[in-house]
Each structure stands twice: as C-alpha cells, then as structure tokens.
Scaffold this active site. Structure first.
Site, PDB file in Angstrom:
ATOM      1  N   ASP A   1       0.824  -1.211   0.000  1.00  0.00           N
ATOM      2  CA  ASP A   1       0.000   0.000   0.000  1.00  0.00           C
ATOM      3  C   ASP A   1       0.856   1.258   0.000  1.00  0.00           C
ATOM      4  O   ASP A   1       0.360   2.358   0.268  1.00  0.00           O
ATOM      5  CB  ASP A   1      -0.901   0.026   1.240  1.00  0.00           C
ATOM      6  CG  ASP A   1      -2.057  -0.959   1.152  1.00  0.00           C
ATOM      7  OD1 ASP A   1      -2.204  -1.622   0.116  1.00  0.00           O
ATOM      8  OD2 ASP A   1      -2.811  -1.076   2.140  1.00  0.00           O
TER       9      ASP A   1
ATOM     10  N   ASP B   1       5.192  -9.512   8.472  1.00  0.00           N
ATOM     11  CA  ASP B   1       5.379  -8.078   8.335  1.00  0.00           C
ATOM     12  C   ASP B   1       6.748  -7.789   7.730  1.00  0.00           C
ATOM     13  O   ASP B   1       7.642  -8.649   7.715  1.00  0.00           O
ATOM     14  CB  ASP B   1       5.248  -7.389   9.692  1.00  0.00           C
ATOM     15  CG  ASP B   1       3.799  -7.306  10.161  1.00  0.00           C
ATOM     16  OD1 ASP B   1       2.885  -7.525   9.334  1.00  0.00           O
ATOM     17  OD2 ASP B   1       3.587  -7.015  11.353  1.00  0.00           O
TER      18      ASP B   1
ATOM     19  N   ASP C   1       9.389  -6.187   8.609  1.00  0.00           N
ATOM     20  CA  ASP C   1      10.612  -6.197   9.403  1.00  0.00           C
ATOM     21  C   ASP C   1      11.034  -7.589   9.840  1.00  0.00           C
ATOM     22  O   ASP C   1      12.004  -7.737  10.587  1.00  0.00           O
ATOM     23  CB  ASP C   1      10.436  -5.307  10.635  1.00  0.00           C
ATOM     24  CG  ASP C   1       9.184  -5.658  11.429  1.00  0.00           C
ATOM     25  OD1 ASP C   1       8.100  -5.643  10.824  1.00  0.00           O
ATOM     26  OD2 ASP C   1       9.292  -5.926  12.640  1.00  0.00           O
TER      27      ASP C   1
ATOM     28  N   ASP D   1      -5.519  -8.473  14.170  1.00  0.00           N
ATOM     29  CA  ASP D   1      -5.040  -9.811  14.504  1.00  0.00           C
ATOM     30  C   ASP D   1      -5.651 -10.306  15.816  1.00  0.00           C
ATOM     31  O   ASP D   1      -6.099 -11.449  15.920  1.00  0.00           O
ATOM     32  CB  ASP D   1      -3.512  -9.822  14.583  1.00  0.00           C
ATOM     33  CG  ASP D   1      -2.933  -8.627  15.352  1.00  0.00           C
ATOM     34  OD1 ASP D   1      -3.710  -7.863  15.956  1.00  0.00           O
ATOM     35  OD2 ASP D   1      -1.702  -8.461  15.346  1.00  0.00           O
TER      36      ASP D   1
END
Length: 497
Positions: A89, A144, A146, A237
C-alpha cells in the site's frame, strides 16, 4: 484532614487495583512452569503437502522490503505449491523497490505477485482481505516487513494442520537488533515476557491466546468462518483471534521455534507501536468481551480474556497514581501517617515482585544469561513501563470514547548491529504534546524526591526514583531519539553486566 485522608485512601485503592494486574503476571508465570514441558507436536504429517500462500503486507518499508522478499523465497517448500503475495500500500519509492524485487524473483521461477492498492481502506486488514481474493493456498502465512523468516518456517508449522480443528499456528518472535541499544534490549525483554511466558501459559493451559499479526499461519477457511479480516479495530489480529477461538477453532503456539524481527530503535517509534497495541486491545475488548462473557466457554477462558484484553486500562490508573504519589508523602508526614508507607510498600512489592519474577523467568527461558545479567535490566524495564503510561493512557481513553484513528505503522530501518546509525532515514515523526508532559512529570518527581528527603521520608525515595527515571527516559528519549545518548545508548549497561 478529611480531604487528605480520603486522598490517601483513593491512592491505596488505585494501588490495590494495579496490584491485581501485577499479580496476574505471577499467575501466568505459574501456569508456564506447570505446562512448559507440554510441547505441542503435529498429530501426523501430510503425505501430500497442501498449497500455501504467504502474504507480505507493507506500507512505506523501503529499508527492509528486499530483505523480507529474499528471506521468504528461501523458505523450503515445493515451488509449485507456494504462492507469495506482496501486498504493498506504499506511497513512496517502496513501490518500485518491491516491484523490482518481485520481478527478479519471478524470473527465477517463483510464483510471486505484486499487488498495489491506491485506496488504503482497512489499512493492513484491508490489504490482507484483498489478497485473500486471489490467494490460491489452502493455508495463509503472514509476515510483516521487518521480519526475516527462517527457511524451515513451513516445515515447523504446516503439519499441525493435519488436525482439522487447528485454525492457526503462531511461532515466537526473536529480535534481530536486541543488542543495538538499551531501548532495544528492554523492548526485547518485554516481548520475551509476552511470547515466552504469556503465550505458552495461555495456549497450553487451555486459555485463548492471539495471533500477533505476523510469523503465523492460518487455515484460510478459519479466517472466513470467523468473519474475515475486519478493520473496525486497529488490532485486526487480536480481533480475529478471539472471534475464531470463540467459534471452536484450536490455536497452536510453538514457543520452541522462532522468527527474528527488528524492534523499533527510537523512542517515538516504540511509543507509536505501543499506542496502537494499547488502543486496539481496548477496542477489541469492547467488541468481543460482552458476547464472550455471555457464552458457555469455561470460566478460566473468560477470566483470562478479561485480564488480557483489559490490562491496558491500568495505564489510566498509573497516571493518576503518578500525580498522587508525591502528595501522599506530604500528607503522611503532615498527619504522622508515615507508618502507612509500609502498607504502601507491601502492596507495591506484591505487584512489583510478581512482575520481576515474570521477566526474570522469561529471560531465563529465552536465553543463556546469569542471574545478575537478567537482574541488571529489571529496574529500567519497570521504569519504561511507568514512563509509557501517558502515551498508553491516551490510547486507552481514545478507545473508550470511540475516537477513531488510522493504522499508524511502526517503520523499520534495517538497523540490526550495535553502532549502526539511523539518522539517514527519510521516515520521520511529528512530535505532539506528550513528551512535554512526560518530561514535566519526570521533573515533578525530581521535586518529589527532593521534598521527600527534606521531610525525612526516605522509604518513599526508591519508589519516586523509579517513576522519575521512567518519565524522563521516555520524554527525553522522544525529543532526542536520533541524537546523542538516546540514539546509541548501548554503553549505559554493558552487555556483560
């Protein structure tokens, strides 16, 4: 005197409520000790491996996206049964970096697609839901930006799904940049407490625990059965986890396997992350607890869900307690109530010792350290928790009153080694009023310490110092996060200490 007596009584009442949440850590540690040897194992192994989709949601992650894509493509699994979705995004050059990386991997034979949304509706939850529309896997893993998943991630998780009741498998986070600074070390300790102790205790004792948004894998039909990814909270989540388990799906937590990731290297990023988690947990509590508490679920599940989802309310009480603490010393000395400080100390110690034991146990189980090495960081761990109270109090109040904010990501910079600089990064934060209040609160406690000493109330000084340190560390760390002491403070506590 009536007012002063009432003031101290209210102070004690707040302290007692906070101690309940502190003692809850003792309960979690006890459950962990009871169930830690109940290591989960798959019921069987797939003779024919199922198809898996790995989703990589991201927004403006130019510094780490290539590392993630490279790592995911190293996961050992038949290529013909693995689909990778890069759900981007981004509105910066991450778009080109990610698209180019995807193109290179496609040339190497990977089934990898780049999906970009111009409309960020639903933020991360919206991106994951959009990806599911074209996901070809029966199972869906999420990482994610990272994170750096290890090659055996699917080997360690996929076979749990031979049990058709299993809906999700989560593995433990590890920390790539744990030794970068004092801040990253303390964050790692806090996360170890959550992942090593709480998750293990909850899951293996038959209580609910939650998917952490990354480093886990879902049965796609579980997501659909639970109502899909929803974005009416900013912790999608946590929300989906409670909805799925309430419908009877079993979750598995694998504490013995890890996936490394970065923790934030600057205070303002850490506070942003904590704000999102604190606010989201209260939003989820408002959303799911009423129905859950009325259900036929076991009492232990309901009680733990209440403690888990409401614990951040304690930050409101912590702020009130902080404002009251120096004044209670004044009132006690004035009215000859100093003997009551021992009651104060007993309640405070009951809560504090349980928290100290909780994190000492987490470090003992997570890594090889001597007792003194584990003990050295506990004061700053507790101080940091206090220092975050204004930040998280604001988050909780926003959630309680229904104030809507967008999903604010925690940017990562690819900084993993001690001594690396992140001053070059293009991502920044706008400072708000919070660090001024946090610093002012720290100065208020400096006055409180000096005043207590002048009154001869020496027993209160250690408690005041703990609060003073926490507020000053968080406030000044926000102001000077990319310069000087707070950018590279690894020498405050030597790694060997």
């Amino acid at each position: 005197m009536t007012f002063e007596f009432a003031f101290v009584v209210v102070y004690f009442a707040i302290l007692c409520i906070l101690s309940i949440y502190g003692i809850h850590r003792f309960v979690m540690a006890t459950l962990y000790r009871i169930y830690r040897k109940d290591i989960p194992h798959p019921d069987a192994k797939f003779s024919d491996l199922p198809r898996v989709t790995i989703q990589l949601p991201m927004f403006n992650e130019r510094y780490v996206i290539e590392r993630l894509i490279d790592a995911v493509c190293e996961i050992r699994y038949p290529r013909e049964k693995l689909q990778i979705q890069v759900l981007d995004d981004s509105i910066d050059e991450t778009q080109k970096i990610a698209a180019d990386a995807v193109a290179r991997k496609r040339e190497q034979g990977f089934d990898i697609v780049y999906i970009h949304r111009d409309d960020r509706t639903g933020f991360k939850a919206g991106a994951l839901e959009a990806g599911l529309k074209t996901a070809t896997g029966e199972f869906v893993a999420v990482f994610d930006a990272d994170f750096v998943p290890q090659p055996d991630f699917l080997e360690r998780t996929i076979h749990f799904f031979t049990n058709e009741k299993v809906g999700m498998v989560q593995i433990r986070w590890e920390h790539l940049n744990r030794e970068y600074s004092l801040l990253t070390r303390v964050q790692s300790i806090l996360l170890d407490g959550h992942f090593v102790i709480e998750h293990t205790a909850r899951n293996r004792s038959g209580r609910f625990f939650n998917f952490n948004g990354t480093a886990g894998i879902w049965r796609k039909s579980t997501i659909a059965d639970a109502g899909g990814w929803q974005h009416d909270t900013i912790t999608e989540d946590l929300d989906l986890s409670y909805r799925a388990q309430s419908k009877g799906w079993q979750f598995i937590y694998v504490n013995e396997s890890t996936t490394p990731a970065e923790v934030p290297v600057e205070m303002v990023a850490f506070k942003t992350q904590q704000h999102r988690w604190a606010k989201g947990s209260i939003q989820v509590a408002k959303k799911v607890l009423p129905k859950l508490l009325k259900s036929r679920l076991p009492f232990k599940v309901k009680l733990e869900a209440w403690m888990h989802l409401t614990c951040n309310i304690s930050y409101i009480l912590m702020v009130i307690l902080s404002l009251m603490m120096p004044l209670t010393v004044e009132f006690r000395v004035k009215n000859s109530w100093m003997t009551s400080i021992w009651v104060d100390a007993i309640v405070f110690i009951c809560a504090s010792v349980s928290i100290m034991m909780f994190y000492l146990l987490a470090q003992k189980e997570a890594r090889k350290q001597t007792f003194m090495q584990r003990l050295a960081y506990l004061p700053i761990v507790m101080s940091l928790g206090i220092g975050l109270s204004i930040n998280n109090c604001r988050a909780v109040i926003e959630a309680l009153v229904g104030y809507k904010t967008g999903f604010v990501r925690t940017p990562k910079y690819g900084v993993t080694k001690s001594g690396e600089s992140f001053k070059h990064v293009k991502y920044g934060f706008k400072l708000n009023w919070q660090p001024w209040v946090e610093t002012a609160m720290g100065i208020y406690f400096v006055w409180g310490i000096v005043h207590a000493i002048s009154l001869g109330a020496y027993a209160s000084v250690p408690f005041l110092a703990l609060f003073c340190t926490g507020y000053l560390y968080v406030g000044l760390g926000t102001f000077f996060g990319r310069t000087g002491l707070f950018a590279h403070n690894r020498n405050l506590i030597d790694a060997r200490a």
